[in-house]
Design an enzyme around this catalytic site. Structure first.
Site, PDB file in Angstrom:
ATOM      1  N   CYS A 147       0.326  -5.385   8.138  1.00 35.31           N
ATOM      2  CA  CYS A 147       0.970  -6.221   7.132  1.00 35.31           C
ATOM      3  C   CYS A 147       2.370  -6.584   7.619  1.00 35.31           C
ATOM      4  O   CYS A 147       3.137  -5.726   8.039  1.00 35.31           O
ATOM      5  CB  CYS A 147       1.039  -5.481   5.805  1.00 35.31           C
TER       6      CYS A 147
ATOM      7  N   CYS B 178      -0.533  -7.790   2.818  1.00 32.77           N
ATOM      8  CA  CYS B 178      -1.509  -7.055   2.015  1.00 32.77           C
ATOM      9  C   CYS B 178      -2.010  -7.946   0.885  1.00 32.77           C
ATOM     10  O   CYS B 178      -1.217  -8.575   0.187  1.00 32.77           O
ATOM     11  CB  CYS B 178      -0.871  -5.830   1.370  1.00 32.77           C
TER      12      CYS B 178
ATOM     13  N   GLY C 231     -26.966   1.023 -10.426  1.00 34.07           N
ATOM     14  CA  GLY C 231     -27.329  -0.129  -9.607  1.00 34.07           C
ATOM     15  C   GLY C 231     -28.332  -1.055 -10.263  1.00 34.07           C
ATOM     16  O   GLY C 231     -28.565  -2.150  -9.774  1.00 34.07           O
TER      17      GLY C 231
ATOM     18  N   CYS D  77       1.388  -3.013  -1.513  1.00 31.32           N
ATOM     19  CA  CYS D  77       2.425  -3.499  -0.607  1.00 31.32           C
ATOM     20  C   CYS D  77       3.819  -3.196  -1.185  1.00 31.32           C
ATOM     21  O   CYS D  77       4.706  -2.708  -0.496  1.00 31.32           O
ATOM     22  CB  CYS D  77       2.238  -5.008  -0.413  1.00 31.32           C
TER      23      CYS D  77
ATOM     24  N   CYS E  62       4.962  -4.894   4.796  1.00 28.69           N
ATOM     25  CA  CYS E  62       5.127  -3.447   4.619  1.00 28.69           C
ATOM     26  C   CYS E  62       4.660  -2.666   5.837  1.00 28.69           C
ATOM     27  O   CYS E  62       4.800  -1.454   5.888  1.00 28.69           O
ATOM     28  CB  CYS E  62       4.391  -2.964   3.366  1.00 28.69           C
TER      29      CYS E  62
END
Lengths: 263, 362, 308
Positions: free
Chosen positions: C240, C265, C31, C271, C243
């Protein structure tokens, strides 16, 4: 004088030979004093006397040329001038607080009153929105700001309210030492009186230790236990407030006191 | 759903072909050669070399041709090329005191050893469009020139220096940090600041310098000396044990003389700002010296007035036009995902706000 | 075809070593933003030069590279960066998340869980999570070194006070391994939970700002919040339309000018894989290949000039 009797054996702040020059001009020179827990010290003098320079040096905003500022930290006495910056900044957001003359310097003007008061709490790890909000509401009440102003920004506040908000923001974490630079400066006389009253109440109630810089003797008469009079960067007289004001020894103090009486 | 179309790749190729066609323009007009750019648009070439940090007039001309005259784009091409070049070593510091000057002026002394040399300058030209240039160019008659001055011209500030009237610049044995090889660390030493300024955007540096003249960090600058000319570049060859000349470059150097009232330790003395750039780029060199001077407030014991030109972090972080233009233009890239998340959040907040209002109304 | 006039993966070996040193440091201090001497790349700053340099420093000839932008393999900038590495490194490329060894991404984390050995390289525009609260680098670096993060929470507090909830939808700040507050790059907050405890190595490169930072495998990454206003990684309440997935992040596509829209998606590989496995949404047909699906929408939402 019941508060004086409660003094513990070690001073909270011990200042030795503090000096600051601006080129050939003296800011303040050879200042030494002790501040005891629970004590309020007033520093008075006209503008240019070095009192604000002294306060800035004490609070770590300005690097002095020499001297010591020893603070009784939780880990024992330490010279804050020789502390690492991280340690000094940690001190500034925990044990110390600083009330600026101009509230704009001490507030985040773009942040709501609640956020301003809550910042120090969040800085020391409070992570509950509700409790931050409760503390902010409580403190707004203590400085006589209506609770329904909590989500307003300071820019919508009057000068007196801004100053009271700054005080709340500083005191919310219960600091052990508060520096105040002309806290009533720039306010109307009636507003000043109300703020002084409020400050006196808070000082008594919380047993605050404070160093207050002002040119206004009425402020120190009301708030300070002890007084330091400065002229041209030197401390010319110090003692108990009543003693110094009622029986000034140094000609400059006499002048200061008499000029107030004439008003 | 064009994003999912393979045509993205085809569209990019087509766009690049279109660009190439536009770059050439009307094929009935003869193509511009890079030698023409190098010789006849020399000030553009100089700017690209200065901000590209690479002294190579032919490559700069190529960059200008390839970028259709977009100088920042040309600087970018040069920088991207430069960064891939291996480093054989470092030259010795060039000695501008030994410069063969084509131009050398001082605003502080009417005359000085070596004299004022105006050189090829726009100064004192009347800015009237010369319609003769519209017609096919004829070679202008050769300008009358004095024989080149063989003896080196002394620096004007040297005269002030000798009398202790100007703050001395002391040498420093430390190797200066290299902005192109190490990340910028703030606060930056002056050597690093000067590197950033010399490759900084001319427009940005110019505006900052201008702002100091208008009172935002005023430094009361005079051009102590501006000199343009060529200097030898020498390299130490370890095997030989001495320095050999490897080439010659054209430089513009500007030293300003600034008022100063003295500080904690110094009696009143003039102070300096410094500008050094590749090629004849005198606007940049003068602007650079003003900004350099403004940034020295701390070292000279002056007050921070909060002026932009005094703010080292502000100046250094925003002077580079290749960085600036890239980040500015990246907002053209797709941001569907970020935008979608904002859209959902705003819808949610609005729904809640409207529900609360309805509830309150009931 | 590798372009022989440049070194493998464009950068010279010395530069790669410099970047690798920065990456190692970043991995050692999760970080923390490690300064590195970012080079000019042959693409503009702000267009992924940080990610490209990190990818270039990590790439080996045997790597399989996937590049996505906004979750999609076929957005113009993803195409451009993939082509760059095909040309300069000649590595194999893929669109399948599971096949890739290095994935360079802008603004998304793939839906499919990453596995050990994979490296996810993020392109970062502004690496400093405190930048818009405090513009000075010298100051923000101090704030990080002292863990002075109160201001970050003030921002979240203000959001709740004003809007009733935290109004940050992307680039939602996180705390890494209990120490550094980090900007996860402009991914939607929906993706934030995937940052934590991932078996993959996550590297972040900011070219213009000259910073590299990292989240090593199995590192705890916590999105900042309040105890009584916990972090909420929500997304649009739709499935979606192609899909039928209910758990993936969706792009909203405007299909006509009378308010018609569909949700698909944003992760095109996810997808496609679902549709090939027989899933279908409101408007999708399972047997379609992605190309046919895509082309079938060209009529509804024709390519715009943006594509160039």
């Amino acid at each position: 004088m019941s508060r004086i009797e409660k003094i513990t054996p070690a001073p909270l702040l011990s200042v030795r030979n503090l000096s600051k020059r601006y080129g050939s001009r003296i800011g303040c020179t050879d200042v030494s004093f002790d501040l005891w827990p629970g004590e309020v010290l007033g520093i008075v003098g006209e503008s240019g006397s070095g009192k604000s320079t002294l306060l800035s040096c004490l609070a770590g905003h300005l690097a002095p040329d020499g001297g010591e500022v020893v603070f009784a930290t939780v880990n024992g006495p330490q010279d804050t001038l020789r502390m690492s910056e991280p340690d000094r900044r940690r001190l500034a957001r925990t044990d110390w607080a600083f009330v600026h003359q101009n509230p704009r310097d001490g507030l985040r003007m773009g942040v709501t009153a609640g956020g301003n008061v809550g910042e120090r709490l969040m800085a020391v790890g409070t992570r509950n929105y509700g409790s931050i909000r409760d503390a902010a509401t409580d403190w707004l009440g203590r400085v006589e700001i209506d609770a329904n102003r909590i989500d307003d920004r300071p820019s919508a506040f009057s000068g007196g309210m801004q100053q009271r908000l700054q005080i709340a923001r500083n005191l919310v974490t219960g600091p052990r030492l508060v520096f105040m630079d002309e806290p009533t400066g720039g306010l109307d006389v009636s507003v000043q009186a109300r703020l002084l009253d409020l400050l006196r109440g808070l000082v008594r109630e919380m047993g605050l230790s404070a160093i207050i810089v002002t040119h206004d003797l009425a402020v120190v008469r009301l708030l300070a236990d002890r007084l330091m009079v400065m002229k041209s960067g030197h401390v010319v007289e110090q003692g108990l407030t009543d003693q110094v004001l009622d029986d000034p020894q140094h000609p400059y103090t006499q002048l200061l006191v008499s000029s107030v009486l004439q008003v | 759903m064009y994003v999912a179309v393979k045509g993205g790749e085809r569209a990019i190729d087509n766009a690049h072909a279109f660009l190439a066609e536009e770059r050439r323009g009307d094929p009935a007009i003869p193509e511009l050669g890079t030698a023409q750019i190098r010789e006849q648009l020399r000030l553009s070439v100089n700017r690209v070399m200065a901000e590209g940090s690479l002294y190579d007039p032919d490559l700069a001309a190529l960059g200008i041709k390839q970028s259709r005259g977009d100088l920042i784009e040309a600087v970018f091409l040069i920088r991207a090329y430069r960064t891939t070049l291996p480093r054989f070593g470092a030259s010795r510091p060039v000695d501008t005191g030994k410069m063969t000057c084509t131009r050398r002026i001082s605003a502080t002394f009417k005359d000085a050893p070596g004299g004022q040399i105006l050189g090829p300058t726009f100064d004192y030209t009347h800015r009237l469009l010369d319609f003769k240039l519209l017609a096919d160019g004829q070679t202008p008659p050769a300008a009358a020139t004095a024989p080149a001055n063989e003896s080196p011209l002394p620096h004007i500030t040297g005269f002030l220096d000798r009398d202790g009237l100007i703050q001395p610049e002391t040498g420093n044995a430390e190797t200066p940090p290299d902005l192109t090889r190490e990340p910028m660390e703030l606060p930056a030493p002056r050597a690093l600041r000067l590197q950033a300024l010399t490759r900084g955007d001319e427009g940005f540096i110019l505006s900052l310098a201008y702002s100091t003249q208008r009172g935002y960090g005023r430094t009361h600058a005079f051009v102590g000396e501006l000199r343009i000319g060529t200097v030898a570049v020498e390299m130490e060859i370890p095997e030989l044990g001495f320095a050999v000349e490897v080439g010659e470059i054209e430089l513009t150097e500007c030293e300003t003389v600034n008022q100063f009232t003295g500080s904690k330790t110094e009696p009143p003395q003039f102070t300096r700002g410094y500008g050094l750039t590749f090629g004849q780029t005198e606007r940049k060199a003068i602007a650079m010296s003003l900004v350099d001077r403004a940034l020295r407030w701390r070292e000279l014991g002056e007050d921070d007035t909060g002026a932009p030109a005094q703010d080292e972090e502000f100046v250094l972080m925003h002077a580079d036009n290749v960085q600036a233009t890239g980040f500015l233009e990246h907002i053209k890239l797709p941001h569907y995902v970020d935008f979608q998340s904002e859209l959902e959040l705003i819808r949610k907040l609005r729904t809640e706000a409207i529900a609360a209002r309805t509830e309150a109304a009931e | 075809m590798t372009d022989q006039s440049y070194n493998f993966a464009y950068l010279d070996e010395q530069t790669k070593r410099m970047i690798r040193r920065a990456i190692l440091k970043a991995v050692a201090v999760p970080g923390y933003q490690v300064p590195f001497a970012s080079r000019e790349m042959p693409m503009p700053y702000g267009w992924g030069t940080g990610g490209v340099q990190v990818t270039a420093a990590c790439l080996m000839p045997e790597d399989v590279l996937k590049v996505i932008d906004q979750g999609a393999d076929d957005t113009t900038n993803a195409v451009s960066i993939r082509k760059f590495f095909q040309r300069t490194a000649g590595v194999a490329t893929t669109e399948a998340t599971s096949e890739a060894t290095i994935i360079q991404t802008r603004h998304r984390i793939p839906e499919q869980a990453l596995t050990a050995g994979q490296i996810l390289v993020y392109q970062v525009p502004i690496p400093e999570p405190l930048r818009f609260l405090e513009p000075r680098e010298t100051e923000t670096r101090k704030m990080h070194s002292l863990e002075e993060y109160g201001l970050m929470h003030v921002k979240l507090y203000e959001d709740i006070a004003r809007h009733g909830s935290i109004a940050t939808a992307y680039a939602y700040p996180v705390k890494v391994e209990g120490r550094y507050v980090m900007d996860p790059s402009p991914i939607p907050k929906f993706d934030n939970p995937k940052l934590s405890d991932s078996p993959a190595l996550q590297l972040f490169g900011a070219g213009r700002e000259q910073r590299i930072y990292a989240v090593p495998p199995f590192t705890r990454v916590v999105s900042l919040d309040f105890d009584d206003h916990p972090f909420d990684p929500s997304k649009a309440p739709h499935d979606c339309d192609l899909c039928g997935a209910s758990e993936s992040y969706l792009d909203e596509v405007i299909t006509d000018d009378s308010g018609g829209r569909m949700f698909v998606c944003s992760d095109t590989d996810f997808c496609r894989t679902r549709r090939e496995a027989g899933h279908a949404g409101r408007l999708g047909e399972a047997q379609f290949s992605s190309k046919k699906i895509a082309n079938s929408f060209e009529g509804i939402c024709p390519p715009t000039g943006d594509e160039a």
